[in-house]
Design a protein around this motif. Structure first.
Motif, mmCIF file in Angstrom:
data_model
loop_
_atom_site.group_PDB
_atom_site.id
_atom_site.type_symbol
_atom_site.label_atom_id
_atom_site.label_comp_id
_atom_site.label_asym_id
_atom_site.label_seq_id
_atom_site.Cartn_x
_atom_site.Cartn_y
_atom_site.Cartn_z
ATOM 1 N N ASP A 1 0.827 -1.210 0.000
ATOM 2 C CA ASP A 1 0.000 0.000 0.000
ATOM 3 C C ASP A 1 0.861 1.259 0.000
ATOM 4 O O ASP A 1 0.636 2.188 -0.780
ATOM 5 C CB ASP A 1 -0.909 0.029 1.236
ATOM 6 N N THR A 2 1.842 1.328 0.907
ATOM 7 C CA THR A 2 2.649 2.542 1.026
ATOM 8 C C THR A 2 3.452 2.786 -0.245
ATOM 9 O O THR A 2 3.554 3.919 -0.708
ATOM 10 C CB THR A 2 3.591 2.478 2.239
ATOM 11 N N LYS A 3 4.001 1.719 -0.812
ATOM 12 C CA LYS A 3 4.784 1.880 -2.040
ATOM 13 C C LYS A 3 3.893 2.372 -3.173
ATOM 14 O O LYS A 3 4.265 3.283 -3.930
ATOM 15 C CB LYS A 3 5.462 0.573 -2.420
ATOM 16 N N ARG A 4 2.696 1.781 -3.287
ATOM 17 C CA ARG A 4 1.777 2.173 -4.361
ATOM 18 C C ARG A 4 1.376 3.639 -4.222
ATOM 19 O O ARG A 4 1.389 4.397 -5.193
ATOM 20 C CB ARG A 4 0.541 1.273 -4.336
ATOM 21 N N LEU A 5 1.031 4.045 -2.999
ATOM 22 C CA LEU A 5 0.586 5.416 -2.778
ATOM 23 C C LEU A 5 1.697 6.421 -3.061
ATOM 24 O O LEU A 5 1.492 7.413 -3.767
ATOM 25 C CB LEU A 5 0.094 5.581 -1.332
ATOM 26 N N VAL A 6 2.882 6.158 -2.539
ATOM 27 C CA VAL A 6 3.989 7.098 -2.717
ATOM 28 C C VAL A 6 4.444 7.145 -4.167
ATOM 29 O O VAL A 6 4.699 8.231 -4.719
ATOM 30 C CB VAL A 6 5.167 6.720 -1.788
ATOM 31 N N TYR A 7 4.521 5.992 -4.802
ATOM 32 C CA TYR A 7 5.009 5.951 -6.186
ATOM 33 C C TYR A 7 4.050 6.623 -7.161
ATOM 34 O O TYR A 7 4.437 6.953 -8.281
ATOM 35 C CB TYR A 7 5.269 4.502 -6.610
ATOM 36 N N GLN A 8 2.792 6.845 -6.748
ATOM 37 C CA GLN A 8 1.842 7.512 -7.637
ATOM 38 C C GLN A 8 2.272 8.936 -7.989
ATOM 39 O O GLN A 8 1.875 9.453 -9.036
ATOM 40 C CB GLN A 8 0.444 7.549 -6.988
ATOM 41 N N ILE A 9 3.067 9.568 -7.131
ATOM 42 C CA ILE A 9 3.447 10.957 -7.409
ATOM 43 C C ILE A 9 4.940 11.096 -7.714
ATOM 44 O O ILE A 9 5.447 12.215 -7.788
ATOM 45 C CB ILE A 9 3.021 11.906 -6.254
ATOM 46 N N LEU A 10 5.646 9.986 -7.887
ATOM 47 C CA LEU A 10 7.066 10.041 -8.212
ATOM 48 C C LEU A 10 7.303 9.823 -9.701
ATOM 49 O O LEU A 10 6.637 8.997 -10.327
ATOM 50 C CB LEU A 10 7.846 8.969 -7.433
ATOM 51 N N THR A 11 8.249 10.559 -10.263
ATOM 52 C CA THR A 11 8.691 10.300 -11.622
ATOM 53 C C THR A 11 9.624 9.085 -11.603
ATOM 54 O O THR A 11 10.055 8.630 -10.538
ATOM 55 C CB THR A 11 9.455 11.506 -12.195
ATOM 56 N N GLU A 12 9.942 8.584 -12.768
ATOM 57 C CA GLU A 12 10.870 7.453 -12.837
ATOM 58 C C GLU A 12 12.216 7.816 -12.228
ATOM 59 O O GLU A 12 12.833 7.019 -11.510
ATOM 60 C CB GLU A 12 11.057 7.012 -14.300
#
Length: 372
Positions: free
Chosen positions: A65-76
């Protein structure tokens, strides 16, 4: 979505928060006036509201969950940097909502993050209720002005409002060095260039070293975090520029001491002399919980008078506090205890809050009549 009173809950159905999007949490955050959003494994998302962390009414987050949520706003590129360096600082905006400052990191092997809300509009100096003496202190062509306090004490907000006022009234060039850029300043009467460490310059020190070739009038250094940055800021102030900066210190006198003591012993005497010439003022601030919710801004204001310049130069910092209390109607200086007592006398905070936030509890006890 946020609980009203309690800061914890007992729902434990893991994996059932898969439909939540990070943008939804940002909207809840803005709608509830939260300053920070916490994403961490094993806990529901937490939002800091009026100084306390309130849990969102969803089950605890898993590592996925935390990875999915945080990665939603990160660029590659940001994902790669986080995975390589295990932490990441940046700022970003959500259209039609707000700007945010983010710190992503790892906790117990899982991705975690804290997002701080930054108002879309630079806060107006008058609407914040800041004292006029701050503008008087900055009505100079050069020198060093410091705003200090613990994390979350509103240092960036105070500085942004001062910079915005100068942007409107001065016809010059304002340069900021920030990590990351928080409040976005448009060009008004001045030209404003905002440089982000890691994006527009490699470090505070490198950005400051090249700054004098950029024809600045006013300089904002997001944080004076090391001896090289402090030394560069002092030199820029000495060469005829107005420099603003922040430190994580709790009082005005401690701030002066911190700047001097960061240098090796054999360099401290010339640093004291230089600081006594360039320092214009120090504001130490903290946010105290109000009785009725919200937070009260307490500010200690040190204005560098000729007498205080002499005390800095002569290494008599222990006398600065008493000097601040002399002729206050004229100097408009305020101690932290006086500012806290004002909130207490106005019925905004409790005596217990006043005592717990005082940086001089013995003096505060006497002010409250609790001690002779």
């Amino acid at each position: 979505m946020c609980s009203d009173q309690t800061k914890t809950h007992t729902q434990t159905k893991p994996g059932s928060v898969g439909n939540i999007q990070i943008q939804q949490l940002f909207k809840v955050m803005v709608d509830n006036g939260a300053s920070d959003l916490h994403i961490s494994v094993g806990s529901a998302p937490g939002m800091r509201i009026s100084g306390e962390v309130v849990k969102v009414k969803v089950p605890p987050l898993t590592a996925d969950d935390t990875k999915r949520l945080v990665y939603q706003i990160l660029t590659e590129a940001q994902r790669s940097e986080l995975e390589k360096n295990l932490e990441l600082d940046f700022s970003f905006g959500v259209k039609g909502l707000a700007r945010f400052r983010a710190n992503c990191f790892y906790s117990k092997g899982a991705v975690a993050a804290v997002f701080r809300q930054i108002p879309s509009q630079v806060p107006d100096f008058d609407s914040l209720g800041l004292p006029a003496v701050l503008l008087e202190m900055t009505d100079v062509s050069n020198g060093l002005m410091l705003v200090t306090g613990p994390t979350g004490s509103g240092k960036s907000t105070t500085l942004a409002s001062i910079i915005d006022r100068l942007n409107s009234t001065e016809a010059g060039h304002i340069i900021t060095l920030e990590d990351p850029v928080e409040f976005v300043h448009g060009h008004k009467n001045s030209i404003v260039n905002q440089r982000e460490v890691g994006v527009d310059t490699l470090s505070f020190y490198k950005g400051l070293r090249s700054l004098l070739r950029q024809d600045p009038d006013i300089v904002l250094v997001g944080e004076l975090r090391d001896v090289e940055t402090i030394e560069a800021a002092l030199e820029i102030a000495e060469t005829g520029h107005l420099v603003f900066g922040t430190l994580h210190t709790n009082s005005t006198v401690q701030t002066i001491s911190r700047i001097i003591n960061v240098f090796p012993a054999d360099q401290q005497e010339p640093v004291r002399t230089l600081l006594s010439f360039v320092l214009q003022g120090v504001v130490a601030q903290q946010l105290l919980p109000k009785k009725t919710g919200g937070r009260y801004l307490a500010q200690e204001i040190l204005r560098v008078t000729p007498a205080i310049r002499n005390l800095i130069r002569e290494d008599k910092l222990h006398q600065v506090y008493s000097q601040m209390q002399i002729n206050q109607e004229e100097t408009k200086m305020v101690t932290m205890n006086q500012s806290i007592k004002k909130g207490l006398d106005s019925g905004i905070i409790t005596p217990e809050t006043a005592m717990s936030y005082s940086n001089n509890p013995e003096e505060m006890a006497k002010m409250l009549g609790l001690k002779e």
